[in-house]
Every structure is written in structure tokens, then in C-alpha cells.
Design an enzyme around this catalytic site. Structure first.
Site, PDB file in Angstrom:
ATOM      1  N   LYS A 161       5.319  -1.408   6.189  1.00  0.00           N
ATOM      2  CA  LYS A 161       4.754  -0.701   7.349  1.00  0.00           C
ATOM      3  C   LYS A 161       3.623  -1.501   8.013  1.00  0.00           C
ATOM      4  O   LYS A 161       3.591  -1.639   9.228  1.00  0.00           O
ATOM      5  CB  LYS A 161       4.178   0.674   6.942  1.00  0.00           C
ATOM      6  CG  LYS A 161       5.201   1.652   6.422  1.00  0.00           C
ATOM      7  CD  LYS A 161       4.591   3.025   6.207  1.00  0.00           C
ATOM      8  CE  LYS A 161       3.458   3.063   5.209  1.00  0.00           C
ATOM      9  NZ  LYS A 161       3.859   2.767   3.805  1.00  0.00           N
ATOM     10  N   ARG A 190       0.495  11.368   6.093  1.00  0.00           N
ATOM     11  CA  ARG A 190       1.121  11.233   4.777  1.00  0.00           C
ATOM     12  C   ARG A 190       1.352  12.597   4.144  1.00  0.00           C
ATOM     13  O   ARG A 190       1.908  12.682   3.056  1.00  0.00           O
ATOM     14  CB  ARG A 190       0.207  10.429   3.858  1.00  0.00           C
ATOM     15  CG  ARG A 190       0.560   8.934   3.758  1.00  0.00           C
ATOM     16  CD  ARG A 190      -0.474   8.281   2.866  1.00  0.00           C
ATOM     17  NE  ARG A 190      -0.034   7.079   2.237  1.00  0.00           N
ATOM     18  CZ  ARG A 190      -0.396   5.845   2.600  1.00  0.00           C
ATOM     19  NH1 ARG A 190      -1.153   5.654   3.650  1.00  0.00           N
ATOM     20  NH2 ARG A 190       0.021   4.800   1.928  1.00  0.00           N
ATOM     21  N   ARG A 204       2.130  -9.322  -3.281  1.00  0.00           N
ATOM     22  CA  ARG A 204       1.436  -9.074  -2.014  1.00  0.00           C
ATOM     23  C   ARG A 204      -0.001  -9.583  -2.073  1.00  0.00           C
ATOM     24  O   ARG A 204      -0.678  -9.444  -3.076  1.00  0.00           O
ATOM     25  CB  ARG A 204       1.456  -7.577  -1.720  1.00  0.00           C
ATOM     26  CG  ARG A 204       0.750  -7.221  -0.436  1.00  0.00           C
ATOM     27  CD  ARG A 204       1.260  -5.963   0.135  1.00  0.00           C
ATOM     28  NE  ARG A 204       0.666  -4.788  -0.476  1.00  0.00           N
ATOM     29  CZ  ARG A 204       0.744  -3.585   0.073  1.00  0.00           C
ATOM     30  NH1 ARG A 204       1.396  -3.411   1.211  1.00  0.00           N
ATOM     31  NH2 ARG A 204       0.207  -2.545  -0.524  1.00  0.00           N
ATOM     32  N   ARG A 226      -4.642  -6.395  -4.061  1.00  0.00           N
ATOM     33  CA  ARG A 226      -5.219  -5.041  -4.091  1.00  0.00           C
ATOM     34  C   ARG A 226      -5.128  -4.460  -5.500  1.00  0.00           C
ATOM     35  O   ARG A 226      -4.089  -4.604  -6.148  1.00  0.00           O
ATOM     36  CB  ARG A 226      -4.465  -4.136  -3.104  1.00  0.00           C
ATOM     37  CG  ARG A 226      -4.965  -4.260  -1.696  1.00  0.00           C
ATOM     38  CD  ARG A 226      -4.095  -3.555  -0.683  1.00  0.00           C
ATOM     39  NE  ARG A 226      -3.716  -2.191  -1.015  1.00  0.00           N
ATOM     40  CZ  ARG A 226      -3.010  -1.406  -0.213  1.00  0.00           C
ATOM     41  NH1 ARG A 226      -2.637  -1.854   0.990  1.00  0.00           N
ATOM     42  NH2 ARG A 226      -2.690  -0.189  -0.569  1.00  0.00           N
ATOM     43  N   ARG A 240       1.835   5.693  -6.774  1.00  0.00           N
ATOM     44  CA  ARG A 240       1.869   5.799  -5.299  1.00  0.00           C
ATOM     45  C   ARG A 240       3.276   6.184  -4.830  1.00  0.00           C
ATOM     46  O   ARG A 240       3.424   6.941  -3.866  1.00  0.00           O
ATOM     47  CB  ARG A 240       1.421   4.480  -4.666  1.00  0.00           C
ATOM     48  CG  ARG A 240      -0.061   4.208  -4.917  1.00  0.00           C
ATOM     49  CD  ARG A 240      -0.436   2.772  -4.626  1.00  0.00           C
ATOM     50  NE  ARG A 240      -0.301   2.434  -3.211  1.00  0.00           N
ATOM     51  CZ  ARG A 240      -0.258   1.187  -2.769  1.00  0.00           C
ATOM     52  NH1 ARG A 240      -0.327   0.163  -3.593  1.00  0.00           N
ATOM     53  NH2 ARG A 240      -0.148   0.959  -1.479  1.00  0.00           N
TER      54      ARG A 240
HETATM   55  P1  AMP Z   1      -2.123   1.943   2.447  1.00  0.00           P
HETATM   56  O1  AMP Z   1      -2.960   0.769   2.836  1.00  0.00           O
HETATM   57  O2  AMP Z   1      -1.506   2.638   3.625  1.00  0.00           O
HETATM   58  O3  AMP Z   1      -1.118   1.612   1.371  1.00  0.00           O
HETATM   59  O4  AMP Z   1      -3.129   3.024   1.807  1.00  0.00           O
HETATM   60  C1  AMP Z   1      -3.830   2.732   0.617  1.00  0.00           C
HETATM   61  C2  AMP Z   1      -4.357   4.009   0.008  1.00  0.00           C
HETATM   62  O5  AMP Z   1      -5.283   4.648   0.896  1.00  0.00           O
HETATM   63  C3  AMP Z   1      -3.299   5.070  -0.286  1.00  0.00           C
HETATM   64  O6  AMP Z   1      -2.619   4.853  -1.517  1.00  0.00           O
HETATM   65  C4  AMP Z   1      -4.167   6.339  -0.309  1.00  0.00           C
HETATM   66  O7  AMP Z   1      -4.897   6.431  -1.510  1.00  0.00           O
HETATM   67  C5  AMP Z   1      -5.145   6.062   0.828  1.00  0.00           C
HETATM   68  N1  AMP Z   1      -4.621   6.554   2.125  1.00  0.00           N
HETATM   69  C6  AMP Z   1      -4.280   5.799   3.205  1.00  0.00           C
HETATM   70  N2  AMP Z   1      -3.828   6.577   4.197  1.00  0.00           N
HETATM   71  C7  AMP Z   1      -3.880   7.852   3.747  1.00  0.00           C
HETATM   72  C8  AMP Z   1      -3.512   9.114   4.284  1.00  0.00           C
HETATM   73  N3  AMP Z   1      -2.990   9.223   5.517  1.00  0.00           N
HETATM   74  N4  AMP Z   1      -3.712  10.216   3.516  1.00  0.00           N
HETATM   75  C9  AMP Z   1      -4.250  10.140   2.285  1.00  0.00           C
HETATM   76  N5  AMP Z   1      -4.591   8.983   1.702  1.00  0.00           N
HETATM   77  C10 AMP Z   1      -4.409   7.838   2.421  1.00  0.00           C
END
Ligand code: AMP
Length: 219
Positions: free
Chosen positions: A24, A99, A134, A167, A178
Site C-alpha cells: 500500500k 482500518r 523491508r 521496523r 498484524r
Molecule cells: P502501517 O505503516 O500502515 O503499517 O501502520 C503501522 C501501525 O500503525 C499499525 O500496525 C497500527 O498499529 C498503527 N496504525 C496505522 N494506521 C492505523 C489506523 N488507521 N488505525 C489504527 N492503527 C493504525
């Protein structure tokens, strides 16, 4: 879909949906160049809040490192504030938001009309394998992969020269959490947005996936 005026869209509001590690962020960054609207990553915003040691960062840190979702009210507040910035007037690509159904309902309550929901499909086992390769830029959050999308110079971001890191939440056990969270909390959005879905397979190389997304969007 709204019609483009020359190369500039009147307004284009896209959601990128799909499991963690399905591409994404990478695709949102490429689409942003193609479509001329900002890519908004709630994950990137949270990581910069954590790095800056803000209250939001302190609240979010534990959830992120456990592979859980940050509470809806925190996220909705972040997104509402980001929407107020002038670059969002022509639209946006939402990467990692909504989400949960509550987050999608908050968008509706704000009167935000989504044009299309791009769903990137990728098998869980492929994702767990992919995530270990990654690498993310400390400065601009750009995403690379040691094999599939390597930076030009090892350990250095192509875009801003920042240092690349792995990360903490990309560790295999956390990735599995996740993925569980995705299936439980985020997958119901496929039904919520059923009339707007553009399904794309995310197995190929990043340029081919981008082409498929553009074709699915009709641009
Ligand atoms: P990402 O970079 O999109 O993979 O997000 C990393 C982490 O941030 C996720 O695993 C969640 O813990 C948190 N996070 C990001 N976006 C959201 C969201 N829309 N709702 C809740 N937690 C989020």
C-alpha cells in the site's frame, strides 16, 4: 469517477486497502506522482510522532510494537487535522486508513466522498516472508525491499538520503499479529465499500502492480 482536467484531477479521493505488507505505502507513493494528490499514511504520521516523543507518539508506541491497532479516536483526530492542510483540497490517497468500521463511519460523518477503494491482494505467507526484507527511511518513511525494490545505495534512501532501518513491527511474530488484526478488524471494510472496490493482485513487481492499479482506476 470525476474527470481529469488535462493532467489534473478535479478531485480524487482514494483508499488503499489490503493487508500489512501488501504494498500500500509503496503504491500510494507512486500513485501520488501519477495523480498529483497527496498520499496520507497514518502509520508514517504515527512513526514521526513517536520519533518526536509527542503525547500521541507515547500513546501509540505500545500498540504499534505489539502489532495492534491504535485507538480510533487518536487516529480519527490525526486524519481530521491532516485534511485541513491545503494540499488535500484536490483529493488524497489514504494509505492505512480507515482500518476499522468506526474509522470508515467517521469519514462518512465528515461528508468525505470516496471515489474508489483499491484492494491489494497478497497471501499471508508471502507477506510474512516479504516483511523481513523491508527497509524504511528514518527521515521520509519511503519503503524499500532488499530484493524486490532495493535502494540504489545500500542502507540509504533514494529520495532523501536518510538512513534505512527495519521496523520493529516487521518481525515475523508481530507481522502475524498484524495480519490477524487485519482479518478481524479491517477486512469487514471490503463489505462496507463493496460498491467502490478495485481489486488488484500484488504479486508482481512494483511497476506492474502500479500499471494494474491505474488500469483498475481507469486512468
Ligand atoms: P502501517 O505503516 O500502515 O503499517 O501502520 C503501522 C501501525 O500503525 C499499525 O500496525 C497500527 O498499529 C498503527 N496504525 C496505522 N494506521 C492505523 C489506523 N488507521 N488505525 C489504527 N492503527 C493504525
Amino acid at each position: 469517477m470525476p474527470r481529469p482536467t488535462g493532467k489534473v484531477w478535479v478531485s480524487l479521493k482514494i483508499i488503499m486497502l489490503g493487508p500489512p505488507g501488501s504494498g500500500k505505502g509503496t503504491q500510494a507513493a507512486m500513485l501520488k506522482e501519477q495523480l498529483g494528490v497527496p498520499a496520507i499514511s497514518t502509520g508514517a504520521i504515527l512513526r514521526s510522532e513517536i520519533a518526536a516523543g509527542t503525547d500521541i507518539g507515547l500513546k501509540a508506541d505500545g500498540y504499534i510494537s505489539r502489532g495492534e491497532l491504535v485507538p480510533d479516536d487518536v487516529i480519527i483526530d490525526i486524519v481530521e487535522r491532516r485534511f485541513l492542510q491545503p494540499d488535500c483540497q484536490k483529493g488524497f490517497i489514504l494509505d492505512g486508513f480507515p482500518r476499522t468500521t468506526a474509522q470508515a463511519e467517521a469519514l462518512d460523518a465528515k461528508g468525505v466522498k470516496i471515489d474508489a477503494v483499491v484492494v491489494l491482494n497478497l497471501d499471508d505467507e508471502v507477506i510474512v516472508k516479504r516483511m523481513s526484507g523491508r527497509r524504511i527511511c528514518k527521515k521520509c518513511d519511503a519503503s524499500f525491499h532488499v530484493e524486490k525494490n532495493p535502494p540504489k545505495a545500500e542502507g540509504i534512501c533514494d529520495f532523501c538520503g536518510g538512513a534505512l532501518y527495519t521496523r520493529v513491527d516487521d518481525a515475523p511474530e508481530t507481522v502475524r499479529n498484524r495480519l490477524d488484526t487485519y482479518h478481524k478488524n479491517t477486512e469487514p471494510l471490503l463489505d462496507y465499500y463493496k460498491n467502490l472496490l478495485r481489486n488488484v493482485e500484488s504479486y508482481g513487481n512494483i511497476d506492474d502492480v502500479l500499471k494494474s492499479i491505474l488500469a483498475a482506476l481507469g486512468v
